[in-house]
Motif scaffolding. Structure first.
Motif, PDB file in Angstrom:
ATOM      1  N   SER A   2       0.853  -1.185   0.000  1.00 52.09           N
ATOM      2  CA  SER A   2       0.000   0.000   0.000  1.00 52.09           C
ATOM      3  C   SER A   2       0.890   1.236   0.000  1.00 52.09           C
ATOM      4  O   SER A   2       1.949   1.240   0.629  1.00 52.09           O
ATOM      5  N   TRP A   3       0.491   2.287  -0.719  1.00 53.86           N
ATOM      6  CA  TRP A   3       1.245   3.515  -0.731  1.00 53.86           C
ATOM      7  C   TRP A   3       0.292   4.687  -0.932  1.00 53.86           C
ATOM      8  O   TRP A   3      -0.758   4.558  -1.526  1.00 53.86           O
ATOM      9  N   MET A  28      -1.576  -2.711  -3.922  1.00 52.97           N
ATOM     10  CA  MET A  28      -1.305  -3.829  -4.815  1.00 52.97           C
ATOM     11  C   MET A  28      -2.008  -5.045  -4.224  1.00 52.97           C
ATOM     12  O   MET A  28      -1.814  -5.370  -3.053  1.00 52.97           O
ATOM     13  N   VAL A  29      -2.854  -5.672  -5.026  1.00 60.11           N
ATOM     14  CA  VAL A  29      -3.618  -6.828  -4.576  1.00 60.11           C
ATOM     15  C   VAL A  29      -3.260  -8.026  -5.449  1.00 60.11           C
ATOM     16  O   VAL A  29      -3.103  -7.893  -6.665  1.00 60.11           O
ATOM     17  N   LYS A  30      -3.107  -9.171  -4.828  1.00 65.37           N
ATOM     18  CA  LYS A  30      -2.889 -10.419  -5.564  1.00 65.37           C
ATOM     19  C   LYS A  30      -4.019 -11.377  -5.221  1.00 65.37           C
ATOM     20  O   LYS A  30      -4.407 -11.508  -4.061  1.00 65.37           O
ATOM     21  N   GLN A  54     -13.833   1.305  -3.092  1.00 64.54           N
ATOM     22  CA  GLN A  54     -12.617   0.911  -3.779  1.00 64.54           C
ATOM     23  C   GLN A  54     -12.868   0.802  -5.286  1.00 64.54           C
ATOM     24  O   GLN A  54     -13.996   0.605  -5.725  1.00 64.54           O
ATOM     25  N   LYS A  55     -11.781   0.926  -6.048  1.00 58.88           N
ATOM     26  CA  LYS A  55     -11.889   0.882  -7.499  1.00 58.88           C
ATOM     27  C   LYS A  55     -10.632   0.264  -8.087  1.00 58.88           C
ATOM     28  O   LYS A  55      -9.522   0.555  -7.626  1.00 58.88           O
ATOM     29  N   ARG A  66      -7.566   1.308  -5.937  1.00 56.17           N
ATOM     30  CA  ARG A  66      -7.507   2.663  -5.386  1.00 56.17           C
ATOM     31  C   ARG A  66      -8.536   2.805  -4.283  1.00 56.17           C
ATOM     32  O   ARG A  66      -9.657   2.358  -4.404  1.00 56.17           O
ATOM     33  N   GLY A  67      -8.138   3.454  -3.208  1.00 57.04           N
ATOM     34  CA  GLY A  67      -9.021   3.680  -2.073  1.00 57.04           C
ATOM     35  C   GLY A  67      -8.489   2.988  -0.837  1.00 57.04           C
ATOM     36  O   GLY A  67      -7.442   2.338  -0.875  1.00 57.04           O
ATOM     37  N   ALA A  68      -9.196   3.132   0.242  1.00 53.92           N
ATOM     38  CA  ALA A  68      -8.787   2.506   1.501  1.00 53.92           C
ATOM     39  C   ALA A  68      -8.687   0.996   1.338  1.00 53.92           C
ATOM     40  O   ALA A  68      -9.322   0.415   0.461  1.00 53.92           O
ATOM     41  N   SER A  69      -7.886   0.380   2.175  1.00 56.97           N
ATOM     42  CA  SER A  69      -7.806  -1.088   2.162  1.00 56.97           C
ATOM     43  C   SER A  69      -9.203  -1.663   2.296  1.00 56.97           C
ATOM     44  O   SER A  69     -10.055  -1.107   2.979  1.00 56.97           O
ATOM     45  N   ALA A  70      -9.429  -2.781   1.621  1.00 59.16           N
ATOM     46  CA  ALA A  70     -10.739  -3.433   1.656  1.00 59.16           C
ATOM     47  C   ALA A  70     -10.907  -4.177   2.979  1.00 59.16           C
ATOM     48  O   ALA A  70     -10.307  -5.221   3.195  1.00 59.16           O
ATOM     49  N   VAL A  71     -11.692  -3.606   3.868  1.00 55.80           N
ATOM     50  CA  VAL A  71     -11.986  -4.225   5.161  1.00 55.80           C
ATOM     51  C   VAL A  71     -13.492  -4.218   5.335  1.00 55.80           C
ATOM     52  O   VAL A  71     -14.104  -3.142   5.295  1.00 55.80           O
TER      53      VAL A  71
END
Length: 141
Positions: free
Chosen positions: A44-45, A58-60, A84-85, A125-130
């Motif tokens: 995340s940055w 970055m998501v895997k 998120q997007k 893009r956007g906050a971490s998915a929680v």
């Protein structure tokens, strides 16, 4: 009467089963190809863009073939918990409508053999998915 029982039994055996575990989902038809997918944020940055603070992640997604035959093509589906997007896809073709995302494999160039895993990456893009989205993996015939 015997034919009717066989038809009902066959229909019951071929019904997909979906198991929901946070971040993991499995879709399986008995005796066919099946897969499960795991969503994981790996980096995340944050930075400034047009005067606003922006966060990218970055998501895997790992796709595991849990069946007995090779999966030539697959589809992933999930729904974001917030706004998120997907901004950059480093793998398959991604479509996003509102919070729902669908990823289609890029044809049969990356088959998933039984017990094998392939990883797909993208930038969100956007906050971490929680909470972490539950990703459903579906083999495409």
């Amino acid at each position: 009467m015997r034919h009717r029982r066989i038809g009902v039994l066959a229909a019951a055996v071929l019904v997909p089963v979906i198991i929901a575990i946070p971040g993991i989902a499995t879709a399986e038809a008995v005796g066919a190809s099946a897969c499960e997918a795991t969503y994981r944020e790996v980096n995340s940055w944050s930075y400034r863009e047009d005067g606003s603070r922006v966060t990218d992640n970055m998501v895997k997604i790992s796709i595991r073939n849990t069946g007995t035959s090779t999966i030539d093509e697959w589809r992933l589906d999930w729904t974001w918990p917030g706004k998120q997007k997907v901004t950059v896809s480093l793998a398959g073709r991604m479509d996003q409508s509102g919070a729902h995302v669908t990823v289609h494999s890029n044809g049969s160039w990356n088959p998933v053999k039984p017990n094998a895993v392939v990883r797909q990456a993208f930038i969100q893009r956007g906050a971490s998915a929680v909470p972490v989205p539950v990703v459903t993996c579906t083999p495409v015939q």
